[in-house]
Design a protein around this motif. Structure first.
Motif, PDB file in Angstrom:
ATOM      1  N   GLU A   1       0.856  -1.192   0.000  1.00 19.62           N
ATOM      2  CA  GLU A   1       0.000   0.000   0.000  1.00 19.62           C
ATOM      3  C   GLU A   1       0.891   1.241   0.000  1.00 19.62           C
ATOM      4  O   GLU A   1       1.706   1.436   0.903  1.00 19.62           O
ATOM      5  N   ILE A   2       0.732   2.068  -1.018  1.00 21.40           N
ATOM      6  CA  ILE A   2       1.591   3.239  -1.178  1.00 21.40           C
ATOM      7  C   ILE A   2       1.158   4.406  -0.305  1.00 21.40           C
ATOM      8  O   ILE A   2       1.958   5.247   0.074  1.00 21.40           O
ATOM      9  N   ASP A   3      -0.136   4.464   0.045  1.00 24.02           N
ATOM     10  CA  ASP A   3      -0.686   5.612   0.756  1.00 24.02           C
ATOM     11  C   ASP A   3      -0.781   5.314   2.255  1.00 24.02           C
ATOM     12  O   ASP A   3      -1.606   4.495   2.677  1.00 24.02           O
ATOM     13  N   PRO A   4       0.023   5.989   3.082  1.00 22.87           N
ATOM     14  CA  PRO A   4      -0.033   5.727   4.532  1.00 22.87           C
ATOM     15  C   PRO A   4      -1.377   6.092   5.158  1.00 22.87           C
ATOM     16  O   PRO A   4      -1.701   5.593   6.241  1.00 22.87           O
ATOM     17  N   HIS A   5      -2.152   6.926   4.474  1.00 20.44           N
ATOM     18  CA  HIS A   5      -3.479   7.278   4.985  1.00 20.44           C
ATOM     19  C   HIS A   5      -4.318   6.021   5.198  1.00 20.44           C
ATOM     20  O   HIS A   5      -5.077   5.930   6.174  1.00 20.44           O
ATOM     21  N   TYR A   6      -4.205   5.055   4.261  1.00 19.43           N
ATOM     22  CA  TYR A   6      -4.902   3.771   4.390  1.00 19.43           C
ATOM     23  C   TYR A   6      -3.989   2.704   4.995  1.00 19.43           C
ATOM     24  O   TYR A   6      -4.437   1.841   5.748  1.00 19.43           O
ATOM     25  N   GLY A   7      -2.700   2.774   4.628  1.00 25.48           N
ATOM     26  CA  GLY A   7      -1.788   1.707   5.005  1.00 25.48           C
ATOM     27  C   GLY A   7      -1.513   1.606   6.487  1.00 25.48           C
ATOM     28  O   GLY A   7      -1.503   0.498   7.059  1.00 25.48           O
ATOM     29  N   GLU A   8      -1.294   2.728   7.150  1.00 27.99           N
ATOM     30  CA  GLU A   8      -0.954   2.672   8.570  1.00 27.99           C
ATOM     31  C   GLU A   8      -2.109   2.140   9.424  1.00 27.99           C
ATOM     32  O   GLU A   8      -1.893   1.270  10.284  1.00 27.99           O
TER      33      GLU A   8
END
Length: 516
Positions: free
Chosen positions: A86-93
């Motif tokens: 997942e490239i986007d930490p908004h969703y990934g974290e």
């Protein structure tokens, strides 16, 4: 895994989506897979894989809809490995926190920059639907080189990011691995999809393409027509057939057909399957044998360049610098446009296209009111827009003479009339904007019409009787059931009866066929 875990994930997904604007999510192609759809796809993929231990990869995992489905579908001890990117930490974290201690290795980085690990036997992905204009040129070059290295495919510059994801992921698959890609069905029709189709035919064994009914949009926030592409990472066997399905579900489609792999290489438009059979090259006459098809005029700004009778009078603009143009199809009540003795359309509201062919300085002396009107366009910056600035004169329109028959460019396949596209008999001297396709008789057709002028009206009536499925089978479709016909696609529509009606207009190869 308990159903409560999936409910928790859905709640998290909704919360995270709500913190982003629609424009932000569109730019990154972030459209989460619905729970039921993810579950159905995952279960189907596991069925194709058989009883082997599972090494799972999702290159664009988001909050983990497919991993969640995997945990609900198979026992935990069968999952030997599960990796997501997942490239986007908004969703990934938040997803990392959600799935901690579950066995998922969720990596917060760009999948296309990671070194391949060719040991995964189940690759399931809903890749980011990012259109090409959101990708910089240097990024396109990097991805093209990477795809060529990983899969041998040469992806074109107009391709969306999902095409690159498929090519990059090839190097991550173990021999015999199953891959299922939930992607827009547009690759089956457009030019940039040719290389994707070549990869599916030559590099792997394409098992099935299931196309969802476009009236049943899978993603409420993305108006695309979706398909699931299934293949196995082995070379295609001789005589292989591909299973095409449409509507319903993967295992219970409304329509299905098996198509020979060899036939697919000569049938460029794959969305004709499974509703239509394989088309053999040059087997029947088509619209293009009788008409040259051109798209209508792209003005650059309809509100400025197209004016009504009332507007011409209000601005005191001379009619000689304008030519008549038909209104959009929704303002045409019938399929025939009559004309007065001067060739002007007899319509309730007549429109005119600004199209002077002389320089502005000359217009200043000959038509000062028109020159002043052009200056209002300059003040708005119209002359600097791409389309306008590439013209010889920024206000000079394309050369599109009136066409005797025009066809609507967009239509819906679920209309009660059964006619997604209208063929309109234009008896006037009016040109059309790019919401229409212009149909100009070929030289052979024109010669036949000069010998018998009644043939044109007969042809027009016949065109409006062409079965809707023939037209829809050549066009392309978007989410919500919106269909579009490009000039080449209209030209490919079969028109065998017209060869009987106007045999002298059919090309020589068709005349030979008719005489046989």
């Amino acid at each position: 895994m308990t159903p409560e875990k999936e409910l928790h994930r859905l709640s998290l997904q909704s919360e995270l989506d709500g913190r982003k604007t629609q424009a932000e999510r569109n730019k990154l192609g972030q459209f989460a897979t619905p729970t039921d759809l993810a579950g159905h796809i995952l279960k189907y993929g596991v069925g194709l894989l058989g009883d082997a231990p599972i090494h799972f990869l999702d290159p664009a995992i988001g909050t983990g809809s497919f991993y969640s489905a995997l945990r609900r579908t198979v026992p935990a001890d069968r999952i030997k490995e599960a990796v997501g990117y997942e490239i986007d930490p908004h969703y990934g974290e938040p997803a990392v926190a959600l799935w901690q201690d579950s066995g998922l290795d969720l990596r917060l980085t760009d999948f296309t920059t990671a070194a391949p690990e060719p040991n995964f036997n189940l690759v399931i992905c809903n890749p980011p639907y990012v259109r090409h204009h959101h990708l910089g040129q240097s990024e396109k070059v990097r991805l093209q080189e990477l795809v060529r290295s990983n899969s041998g495919a040469s992806i074109g510059g107009l391709a969306g990011l999902y095409c690159y994801f498929m090519g990059v992921a090839h190097a991550w698959m173990a021999p015999g691995a199953i891959a299922g890609w939930l992607i827009p069905s547009e690759f089956m029709d457009v030019n940039y999809g040719r290389e994707v189709k070549r990869y599916l035919l030559d590099k792997v064994t394409l098992l099935q393409i299931h196309r969802f009914d476009p009236n049943d949009v899978q993603f409420s926030d993305a108006l695309v027509s979706s398909a699931v592409v299934w293949f196995r990472n082995i070379p295609p066997p001789k005589g292989h057939e591909v299973h095409f399905t449409f509507g319903g579900t993967l295992d219970k489609p409304h329509v299905e057909r098996f198509v020979q792999r060899d036939a697919l290489s000569i049938n460029e438009k794959w969305t004709r399957f499974p509703k239509h059979d394989v088309r053999k090259a040059n087997s029947v006459p088509t619209v293009g044998d009788f008409f040259k098809i051109k798209r209508g005029i792209a003005t650059g700004d309809n509100g400025f360049f197209i004016l009504s009778d009332e507007q011409l009078a209000a601005f005191d603009l001379p009619r000689e610098y304008f030519r008549p143009i038909l209104p959009s199809p929704r303002h045409l009540k019938g399929d025939e446009v009559p004309a007065d003795e001067n060739g002007l359309p007899l319509l309730e509201k007549r429109l005119f296209l600004l199209d002077p062919r002389i320089p502005e300085e000359e217009l200043a002396g000959k038509a000062p009111e028109l020159w002043e009107y052009l200056q209002t366009g300059r003040a708005r910056g119209l002359h600097e827009r791409y389309l306008c600035r590439t013209r010889r004169l920024w206000y000079q329109q394309e050369d599109r003479p009136a066409a005797p028959i025009v066809c609507t460019y967009l239509g819906r396949g679920d209309l009660k009339s059964g006619r997604p596209f209208r063929f309109i008999r234009n008896r006037s001297s009016a040109t059309v904007a790019n919401v229409y396709l212009c149909m100009y008789p070929t030289a052979r057709m024109q010669a036949a019409l000069e010998a018998d002028p009644t043939l044109l009206d007969q042809t027009w009536r016949y065109l409006n009787q062409v079965p809707a499925e023939e037209l829809l089978g050549e066009g392309r479709v978007y989410g919500g059931g919106l269909h579009k016909l490009e000039p080449k696609e209209l030209a490919n529509v079969p028109l065998p009866a017209l060869a009987d009606l106007v045999p002298e207009a059919a090309p020589p190869r068709q005349l030979e066929m008719l005489d046989a």
